[in-house]
Design an enzyme around this catalytic site. Structure first.
Site, PDB file in Angstrom:
ATOM      1  N   ALA A   1      50.211  10.381  22.759  1.00 35.48           N
ATOM      2  CA  ALA A   1      49.629  10.558  21.226  1.00 35.48           C
ATOM      3  C   ALA A   1      48.267  10.849  21.440  1.00 35.48           C
ATOM      4  CB  ALA A   1      49.398   9.049  20.674  1.00 35.48           C
ATOM      5  N   LYS A   2      47.324  10.849  20.493  1.00 38.79           N
ATOM      6  CA  LYS A   2      45.890  11.404  20.350  1.00 38.79           C
ATOM      7  C   LYS A   2      45.239  10.893  21.661  1.00 38.79           C
ATOM      8  CE  LYS A   2      45.035  12.778  15.674  1.00 38.79           C
ATOM      9  NZ  LYS A   2      45.706  12.007  14.757  1.00 38.79           N
TER      10      LYS A   2
END
Ligand code: GLU
Length: 318
Positions: free
Chosen positions: A249-250
């Site tokens: 994820a980010k």
């Protein structure tokens, strides 16, 4: 009589750009399909209201094409199929298999999204089950239209997973009643996927194992809608995670395909990394079409794959 061809789907949610983790799952799905001669439908899962990002559908299609993946039908947008979902919802209401629920909006929204929470969502305690005689009663009490929850019956469900093997689950105890439509009438992920997969003749569903718990829920919906014969074969693949073991994820930095593309990384380089992550030796660069014959589902790692510094170095050629 000729049997309809086996069919699978690539089903991106346009909630953000494709990253290496999604891309790996799509590549595996595509390779399995092309090797076996299945038809591929491209479906954009764009009913997840607030999480949909404008332009993300086009970006996903562009990313997939850039990688060298193709499909035989679509893109089909879920937002163009609301009438079909409505029919299914009406049928479940008519058969009293769903009930109105006025529990907090946040909880309903969480449940209505593709369940992406890493810890899985909490089992609904059944607060509204049997509470209202009609939808109107529920609406009157809460002041807004109720969501609809599927009343999960007791007993085990055996899920046959072509990748993980067969496992058994007790959905009433382990998963609880789940939302099939939000108060505004928008169908939830679980319902839309079942209606679409059944309607499109999808026989094989390959996806990330973050959706593992969705399989028994979806099987219950197939049966409730009289579609038990159409339950597909499932393949749930472990996800790509960051060095901390959490789903990519980010927080792990920018792993979107667009990011690497912007830095001049070739599609072939990315495909070679994804192929390696699928248990294949693919050298420095590869095209999906060249991997079709070599793909072997049984060689796909059984546990998570880690996106680490060496993978990053491989991509950036350092
Ligand atoms: N659209 C979902 C996702 O991107 C996939 C749903 C499915 O394969 O059932 O996570």
């Amino acid at each position: 009589m000729t049997r309809p061809p086996r069919t699978t789907r690539l089903a991106p949610s346009p909630t953000g750009a494709l990253h290496l983790g999604n891309a790996r799952t799509f590549l595996a799905n595509w390779l399995l399909a092309r090797q076996a001669g299945w038809r591929i439908v491209l479906r954009i899962e764009d009913i997840d209201g607030p999480r949909i990002k404008s332009g993300a559908a086009d970006q996903a299609l562009d990313d997939l094409r850039w990688l060298g993946l193709d499909w035989d039908e679509g893109p089909v947008f879920q937002t163009s199929r609301l009438r079909l979902y409505r029919q299914a919802i009406d049928r479940l209401l008519r058969d009293k298999l769903v009930y109105p629920c006025i529990c907090s909006r946040r909880e309903v929204e969480l449940a209505a999204s593709a369940p992406h929470a890493e810890d899985g969502s909490a089992v609904y305690p059944g607060t509204c089950r049997g509470r209202f005689a009609t939808l109107e009663d529920a609406a009157r009490l809460s002041g807004r239209p109720p969501a609809l929850r599927f009343a999960v019956g007791p007993g085990p469900v055996a899920v046959h997973d072509e990748f993980r093997g067969t496992w058994s689950c007790d959905p009433a105890r382990e998963l609880g009643d789940f939302v099939i439509a939000k108060g505004d009438g928008t169908p939830a992920y679980q319902l839309a996927v079942v209606v679409d997969d059944a309607d499109m003749g999808i026989t094989d569903v390959l996806r990330g194992d973050d959706l593992l718990d969705s399989a028994p829920r979806q099987m219950l919906l197939y049966r409730a809608l009289g579609l038990g014969q159409r339950i597909p074969r499932y393949y749930h693949l472990p996800l790509v995670v960051g060095p901390d073991g959490r789903r990519l994820a980010k927080r792990h930095g920018d792993t979107r395909l667009a990011h690497y593309r912007g830095r001049g990384v070739s599609a072939g380089r990315i495909v070679a990394l994804l192929a390696r992550w699928l248990g294949m030796e693919a050298g420095e660069e590869a095209a999906p079409a060249d991997l079709i014959q070599r793909f072997d589902l049984s060689a796909v790692p059984r546990s998570v794959v880690v996106m680490d510094a060496s993978a990053e170095r491989f991509l950036l050629g350092r």
